[in-house]
Design a protein around this motif. Structure first.
Motif, short mmCIF file in Angstrom:
data_model
loop_
_atom_site.label_atom_id
_atom_site.label_comp_id
_atom_site.label_asym_id
_atom_site.label_seq_id
_atom_site.Cartn_x
_atom_site.Cartn_y
_atom_site.Cartn_z
N GLU A 34 0.77 -1.08 0.14
CA GLU A 34 -0.06 0.13 0.05
C GLU A 34 0.91 1.26 -0.21
O GLU A 34 0.58 2.11 -0.70
N LYS A 38 0.56 4.05 -2.93
CA LYS A 38 0.54 5.48 -2.62
C LYS A 38 1.64 6.34 -3.22
O LYS A 38 1.42 7.47 -3.78
N ASN A 62 1.95 7.07 8.10
CA ASN A 62 0.67 7.71 7.95
C ASN A 62 -0.33 6.38 7.57
O ASN A 62 -1.36 6.33 7.91
N THR A 63 0.18 5.41 6.69
CA THR A 63 -0.36 4.37 6.24
C THR A 63 -0.71 3.47 7.55
O THR A 63 -2.06 2.95 7.78
N ILE A 65 -0.80 4.47 10.77
CA ILE A 65 -1.83 5.19 11.55
C ILE A 65 -2.99 5.01 11.00
O ILE A 65 -4.13 4.88 11.97
N THR A 66 -3.45 5.13 9.87
CA THR A 66 -4.61 4.77 9.12
C THR A 66 -5.12 3.41 9.59
O THR A 66 -6.33 3.18 9.92
N GLU A 67 -4.29 2.36 9.42
CA GLU A 67 -4.44 1.17 9.32
C GLU A 67 -5.02 0.56 10.83
O GLU A 67 -5.88 -0.01 11.20
N ARG A 69 -6.25 2.87 13.10
CA ARG A 69 -7.47 3.47 13.33
C ARG A 69 -8.42 2.70 12.80
O ARG A 69 -9.54 2.57 13.43
N LYS A 70 -8.45 2.02 11.68
CA LYS A 70 -9.56 1.33 11.12
C LYS A 70 -9.60 -0.01 11.84
O LYS A 70 -10.88 -0.50 12.18
#
Length: 174
Positions: A34, A38, A62-63, A65-67, A69-70
């Protein structure tokens, strides 16, 4: 496309290891992929003001952190299973076992630190970014990176000394 392929060859291992440390999971291959997708989509945004590795680690952070959070997994969980200790010398199971335990202790101690401390240790000591690159990834000033690293190392040393007398601190971080 050729540029991203070259970066993948040069930096995919670094991105993989960073994501393993950051997420506390060993199965980060999809996240690595990913990151490079990106990067490929955002290549026009890369201005060359930082190294490609720094830019890619920013995307990786950032990837991750997003993961996290998901998945609503808001804790950093270290791992110890499956760690490969590469040693060109004669393989000694006792030494390998001791190194794995040292590594696991270090990860457990890092996981107990405040998030800014974990971030700066992972970037400076594990991913081996320089101060300027670390500042760019975190969006901090160089002075803040230096101060936070100093405080983080003190906190890590304290954490390790409460667990095992701090025996492995210096040799663990290099």
């Amino acid at each position: 496309m050729e540029r991203i392929s070259s970066w993948f060859e040069n930096y995919s291992d670094d991105i993989y290891h960073y994501l393993v440390y950051y997420t506390g999971r060993k199965d980060v291959e999809d996240l690595v992929q990913e990151v490079f997708i990106k990067a490929m989509k955002g290549i026009d945004g890369y201005k060359g003001s930082s190294s490609p590795k720094t830019w890619l680690i920013s995307i990786a952070r950032n990837t991750a952190i997003t993961e996290i959070r998901k998945q609503k997994v808001l804790r950093f969980v270290p791992f110890a299973e499956g760690i490969e200790i590469k040693d060109e010398r004669k393989i000694n199971p006792e030494i390998i076992s001791e190194e794995k335990e040292t590594y696991a202790s270090l990860l457990r101690a890092i996981s107990k630190l405040r998030k800014p401390y974990r971030d700066v240790i992972l970037l400076r000591k594990i991913s081996e970014l320089n101060v300027e690159e670390t500042a760019a990834v975190l969006g901090w000033k160089v002075e803040k990176v230096n101060l936070t690293l100093h405080r983080a190392l003190k906190a890590l040393e304290k954490e390790l000394s409460t667990k095992n007398g701090g025996d492995h601190f210096e040799e663990s971080l290099g």
